[in-house]
Design a protein around this motif. Structure first.
Motif, PDB file in Angstrom:
ATOM      1  N   PRO A   2      -0.551  -0.144  12.351  1.00  0.00           N
ATOM      2  CA  PRO A   2      -0.052  -1.494  12.067  1.00  0.00           C
ATOM      3  C   PRO A   2      -0.835  -2.217  10.983  1.00  0.00           C
ATOM      4  O   PRO A   2      -0.332  -3.182  10.398  1.00  0.00           O
ATOM      5  CB  PRO A   2      -0.206  -2.215  13.407  1.00  0.00           C
ATOM      6  N   ALA A   3      -2.082  -1.777  10.735  1.00  0.00           N
ATOM      7  CA  ALA A   3      -2.933  -2.464   9.769  1.00  0.00           C
ATOM      8  C   ALA A   3      -4.030  -1.510   9.313  1.00  0.00           C
ATOM      9  O   ALA A   3      -4.333  -0.519   9.987  1.00  0.00           O
ATOM     10  CB  ALA A   3      -3.548  -3.720  10.382  1.00  0.00           C
ATOM     11  N   LEU A   4      -4.619  -1.826   8.171  1.00  0.00           N
ATOM     12  CA  LEU A   4      -5.720  -1.038   7.639  1.00  0.00           C
ATOM     13  C   LEU A   4      -6.944  -1.931   7.462  1.00  0.00           C
ATOM     14  O   LEU A   4      -6.836  -3.084   7.048  1.00  0.00           O
ATOM     15  CB  LEU A   4      -5.351  -0.437   6.277  1.00  0.00           C
ATOM     16  N   ASP A   5      -8.099  -1.366   7.770  1.00  0.00           N
ATOM     17  CA  ASP A   5      -9.339  -2.104   7.526  1.00  0.00           C
ATOM     18  C   ASP A   5      -9.721  -2.045   6.053  1.00  0.00           C
ATOM     19  O   ASP A   5     -10.338  -2.978   5.533  1.00  0.00           O
ATOM     20  CB  ASP A   5     -10.461  -1.549   8.398  1.00  0.00           C
ATOM     21  N   GLY A   6      -9.375  -0.956   5.394  1.00  0.00           N
ATOM     22  CA  GLY A   6      -9.703  -0.847   3.984  1.00  0.00           C
ATOM     23  C   GLY A   6      -8.854   0.190   3.280  1.00  0.00           C
ATOM     24  O   GLY A   6      -8.368   1.143   3.898  1.00  0.00           O
ATOM     25  N   VAL A   7      -8.658  -0.027   1.990  1.00  0.00           N
ATOM     26  CA  VAL A   7      -8.026   0.945   1.104  1.00  0.00           C
ATOM     27  C   VAL A   7      -9.028   1.237   0.003  1.00  0.00           C
ATOM     28  O   VAL A   7      -9.501   0.314  -0.678  1.00  0.00           O
ATOM     29  CB  VAL A   7      -6.718   0.399   0.500  1.00  0.00           C
ATOM     30  N   ILE A   8      -9.375   2.511  -0.161  1.00  0.00           N
ATOM     31  CA  ILE A   8     -10.365   2.918  -1.157  1.00  0.00           C
ATOM     32  C   ILE A   8      -9.696   3.880  -2.124  1.00  0.00           C
ATOM     33  O   ILE A   8      -9.161   4.911  -1.702  1.00  0.00           O
ATOM     34  CB  ILE A   8     -11.586   3.604  -0.494  1.00  0.00           C
ATOM     35  N   GLY A   9      -9.689   3.539  -3.413  1.00  0.00           N
ATOM     36  CA  GLY A   9      -9.021   4.371  -4.402  1.00  0.00           C
ATOM     37  C   GLY A   9      -9.940   4.726  -5.552  1.00  0.00           C
ATOM     38  O   GLY A   9     -10.602   3.844  -6.116  1.00  0.00           O
ATOM     39  N   TYR A  10      -9.963   6.005  -5.904  1.00  0.00           N
ATOM     40  CA  TYR A  10     -10.745   6.484  -7.045  1.00  0.00           C
ATOM     41  C   TYR A  10      -9.807   6.836  -8.199  1.00  0.00           C
ATOM     42  O   TYR A  10      -8.821   7.563  -8.003  1.00  0.00           O
ATOM     43  CB  TYR A  10     -11.566   7.716  -6.635  1.00  0.00           C
ATOM     44  N   SER A  11     -10.080   6.312  -9.387  1.00  0.00           N
ATOM     45  CA  SER A  11      -9.360   6.664 -10.602  1.00  0.00           C
ATOM     46  C   SER A  11      -7.862   6.378 -10.453  1.00  0.00           C
ATOM     47  O   SER A  11      -7.463   5.228 -10.283  1.00  0.00           O
ATOM     48  CB  SER A  11      -9.638   8.131 -10.955  1.00  0.00           C
ATOM     49  N   TYR A  12      -7.011   7.399 -10.453  1.00  0.00           N
ATOM     50  CA  TYR A  12      -5.578   7.195 -10.227  1.00  0.00           C
ATOM     51  C   TYR A  12      -5.348   6.505  -8.874  1.00  0.00           C
ATOM     52  O   TYR A  12      -4.464   5.665  -8.737  1.00  0.00           O
ATOM     53  CB  TYR A  12      -4.865   8.543 -10.268  1.00  0.00           C
ATOM     54  N   GLY A  13      -6.156   6.851  -7.889  1.00  0.00           N
ATOM     55  CA  GLY A  13      -6.081   6.168  -6.602  1.00  0.00           C
ATOM     56  C   GLY A  13      -6.454   4.704  -6.707  1.00  0.00           C
ATOM     57  O   GLY A  13      -5.999   3.872  -5.907  1.00  0.00           O
ATOM     58  N   GLY A  14      -7.283   4.365  -7.702  1.00  0.00           N
ATOM     59  CA  GLY A  14      -7.642   2.976  -7.919  1.00  0.00           C
ATOM     60  C   GLY A  14      -6.458   2.140  -8.392  1.00  0.00           C
ATOM     61  O   GLY A  14      -6.340   0.960  -8.034  1.00  0.00           O
ATOM     62  N   TYR A  15      -5.571   2.741  -9.194  1.00  0.00           N
ATOM     63  CA  TYR A  15      -4.338   2.032  -9.560  1.00  0.00           C
ATOM     64  C   TYR A  15      -3.587   1.625  -8.298  1.00  0.00           C
ATOM     65  O   TYR A  15      -3.101   0.503  -8.158  1.00  0.00           O
ATOM     66  CB  TYR A  15      -3.414   2.927 -10.391  1.00  0.00           C
ATOM     67  N   GLN A  16      -3.480   2.587  -7.383  1.00  0.00           N
ATOM     68  CA  GLN A  16      -2.749   2.336  -6.144  1.00  0.00           C
ATOM     69  C   GLN A  16      -3.448   1.275  -5.299  1.00  0.00           C
ATOM     70  O   GLN A  16      -2.794   0.444  -4.660  1.00  0.00           O
ATOM     71  CB  GLN A  16      -2.612   3.645  -5.371  1.00  0.00           C
TER      72      GLN A  16
ATOM     73  N   PRO B 249      -0.812  -5.290   6.853  1.00  0.00           N
ATOM     74  CA  PRO B 249      -2.029  -6.106   6.768  1.00  0.00           C
ATOM     75  C   PRO B 249      -3.245  -5.234   6.446  1.00  0.00           C
ATOM     76  O   PRO B 249      -3.452  -4.178   7.049  1.00  0.00           O
ATOM     77  CB  PRO B 249      -2.128  -6.715   8.170  1.00  0.00           C
ATOM     78  N   THR B 250      -4.034  -5.672   5.468  1.00  0.00           N
ATOM     79  CA  THR B 250      -5.135  -4.868   4.959  1.00  0.00           C
ATOM     80  C   THR B 250      -6.369  -5.741   4.805  1.00  0.00           C
ATOM     81  O   THR B 250      -6.297  -6.835   4.230  1.00  0.00           O
ATOM     82  CB  THR B 250      -4.749  -4.248   3.593  1.00  0.00           C
ATOM     83  N   GLY B 251      -7.495  -5.245   5.308  1.00  0.00           N
ATOM     84  CA  GLY B 251      -8.721  -6.024   5.279  1.00  0.00           C
ATOM     85  C   GLY B 251      -9.325  -6.152   3.898  1.00  0.00           C
ATOM     86  O   GLY B 251      -9.575  -7.256   3.407  1.00  0.00           O
ATOM     87  N   LYS B 252      -9.551  -5.004   3.241  1.00  0.00           N
ATOM     88  CA  LYS B 252     -10.219  -5.017   1.939  1.00  0.00           C
ATOM     89  C   LYS B 252      -9.733  -3.846   1.097  1.00  0.00           C
ATOM     90  O   LYS B 252      -9.224  -2.849   1.623  1.00  0.00           O
ATOM     91  CB  LYS B 252     -11.737  -4.937   2.111  1.00  0.00           C
ATOM     92  N   ALA B 253      -9.917  -3.982  -0.214  1.00  0.00           N
ATOM     93  CA  ALA B 253      -9.579  -2.903  -1.138  1.00  0.00           C
ATOM     94  C   ALA B 253     -10.788  -2.604  -2.018  1.00  0.00           C
ATOM     95  O   ALA B 253     -11.454  -3.522  -2.508  1.00  0.00           O
ATOM     96  CB  ALA B 253      -8.384  -3.280  -2.005  1.00  0.00           C
ATOM     97  N   VAL B 254     -11.059  -1.325  -2.209  1.00  0.00           N
ATOM     98  CA  VAL B 254     -12.167  -0.875  -3.055  1.00  0.00           C
ATOM     99  C   VAL B 254     -11.593  -0.024  -4.174  1.00  0.00           C
ATOM    100  O   VAL B 254     -10.868   0.944  -3.919  1.00  0.00           O
ATOM    101  CB  VAL B 254     -13.199  -0.057  -2.250  1.00  0.00           C
ATOM    102  N   VAL B 255     -11.907  -0.396  -5.401  1.00  0.00           N
ATOM    103  CA  VAL B 255     -11.436   0.333  -6.584  1.00  0.00           C
ATOM    104  C   VAL B 255     -12.642   0.952  -7.269  1.00  0.00           C
ATOM    105  O   VAL B 255     -13.560   0.238  -7.689  1.00  0.00           O
ATOM    106  CB  VAL B 255     -10.692  -0.613  -7.552  1.00  0.00           C
ATOM    107  N   LEU B 256     -12.645   2.277  -7.388  1.00  0.00           N
ATOM    108  CA  LEU B 256     -13.767   3.001  -7.980  1.00  0.00           C
ATOM    109  C   LEU B 256     -13.324   3.673  -9.276  1.00  0.00           C
ATOM    110  O   LEU B 256     -12.358   4.451  -9.289  1.00  0.00           O
ATOM    111  CB  LEU B 256     -14.273   4.076  -7.015  1.00  0.00           C
ATOM    112  N   ALA B 257     -14.032   3.378 -10.375  1.00  0.00           N
ATOM    113  CA  ALA B 257     -13.798   4.054 -11.654  1.00  0.00           C
ATOM    114  C   ALA B 257     -12.321   4.017 -12.037  1.00  0.00           C
ATOM    115  O   ALA B 257     -11.687   5.043 -12.243  1.00  0.00           O
ATOM    116  CB  ALA B 257     -14.316   5.492 -11.593  1.00  0.00           C
ATOM    117  N   SER B 258     -11.781   2.822 -12.129  1.00  0.00           N
ATOM    118  CA  SER B 258     -10.368   2.655 -12.433  1.00  0.00           C
ATOM    119  C   SER B 258     -10.161   1.306 -13.110  1.00  0.00           C
ATOM    120  O   SER B 258     -11.132   0.632 -13.483  1.00  0.00           O
ATOM    121  CB  SER B 258      -9.532   2.776 -11.153  1.00  0.00           C
ATOM    122  N   ALA B 259      -8.899   0.921 -13.289  1.00  0.00           N
ATOM    123  CA  ALA B 259      -8.581  -0.322 -13.972  1.00  0.00           C
ATOM    124  C   ALA B 259      -7.194  -0.787 -13.556  1.00  0.00           C
ATOM    125  O   ALA B 259      -6.401  -0.010 -13.018  1.00  0.00           O
ATOM    126  CB  ALA B 259      -8.623  -0.115 -15.499  1.00  0.00           C
TER     127      ALA B 259
END
Length: 315
Positions: free
Chosen positions: A124-138, A149-159
């Motif tokens: 039903p919900a996520l505590d975090g979404v962590i994306g690297y590179s192409y995953g960072g776009y997402q 519902p999502t707690g936080k998002a982490v973008v690594l080496a992306s834009a």
């Protein structure tokens, strides 16, 4: 790896992929018993097998393994790592006779692809979404319009804007067609492209720092990858990346999902996280001075993990 087929995925273009398959790796506690649930989104040429343990390991299995103990508690947390739409590690992707006709899709479509699967899983919900590179776009797209519902998002080496051009996509598609015809020059070009990518991503510098013979190791890594990765997949993923741009929505973002955006100043692909944004955008930025380019989050994770751990653990 786990798999689930759905009747269809409706794309924003009006087309659909029917049926559509989601493949994923799952680590730690089952979702129903997990203290926290995180979504981990891989890079454009990676598999979803971020940690070790799959009975049929992909060529890069364990690419995120240092983070298992450094950031996550796999005794109590659940990490869901889906294979991206269009990638060739189990999810729906271009293959077979209809390869060239696989519908074009967007990063937004990919987020919808995951949302359908999460609903089926009963998450039903996520505590975090962590994306690297192409995953960072997402991860950026997810933070701007979270489907659950999502707690936080982490973008690594992306834009918030994808790299490349339509000309790159066209060239990749042409190369894929030539490879289907077993063109020897095309195979050499495909191999050279992978070697160049490994060098650009920092692998050559990492091998040299370890005292390993650089060129033989790069050639082995490239040969393993081209034996498993589809050029058609890379072309359709690159198309989605080229047309991704959420800079304006991000500048206007107010409140919503907090974002941690981390880059390596030595990354030739994404060296900066400079973007004027509202003071209410809830974007935290951090920069590391890594030695190993775009692969820094995996090859020198000690530079990244403390900041990510604090961000995810802070209320």
């Amino acid at each position: 790896m786990l798999y689930k087929d759905f009747p269809r995925l409706q794309l924003g273009s009006g087309r659909e992929i029917a049926p559509v398959r989601v493949a994923w790796a799952q680590y730690g506690a089952p979702p129903a018993r997990a203290r926290k649930i995180h979504l981990l989104l891989h890079g454009i040429t990676s598999s979803p097998q971020a940690f070790l343990g799959d009975p049929e390991p992909a060529l890069d299995a364990g690419w995120f393994r240092a983070w298992a103990d450094g950031v996550f508690d796999l005794d109590r947390d659940c990490i869901l790592a889906p294979n991206a739409l269009g990638s060739c590690f189990g999810s729906s992707a271009p293959q077979g006779a209809g390869t060239a006709e696989f519908p074009a899709f967007t990063i937004e479509d990919t987020v919808a692809f995951y949302a359908q699967w999460l609903r089926w899983l009963g998450v039903p919900a996520l505590d975090g979404v962590i994306g690297y590179s192409y995953g960072g776009y997402q991860a950026f797209q997810w933070a701007l319009a979270p489907p659950v519902p999502t707690g936080k998002a982490v973008v690594l080496a992306s834009a918030p804007k994808g790299n490349g051009s339509d000309a790159d996509v066209h060239a990749l598609s042409g190369l894929a067609a030539e490879l289907d015809r077993n063109d020897a020059d095309a195979w050499q070009a495909w191999r050279s492209q992978r070697l160049d990518t490994l060098r650009r991503y920092g692998h050559a510098d990492w091998l040299a720092a370890r005292g390993e013979p650089v060129e033989p190791a790069l050639e082995t890594a490239a040969d393993l990858w081209i034996a498993e990765f589809s050029p058609w997949s890379l072309a359709c993923l690159r198309r989605a990346a080229v047309h991704f741009d959420v800079r304006e929505p991000l500048r206007g973002k107010v409140d919503g999902v907090p974002i941690l955006w981390m880059v390596n100043r030595g990354d030739k692909l994404f060296p900066t996280n400079d973007l004027a944004a509202s003071s209410r955008a809830r974007i935290q930025r951090a920069t590391v001075q890594g030695r190993f380019g775009h692969s820094s989050p995996m090859l020198e994770p000690e530079l990244w993990m403390p900041t990510v751990r604090r961000f995810l653990c802070t209320a």
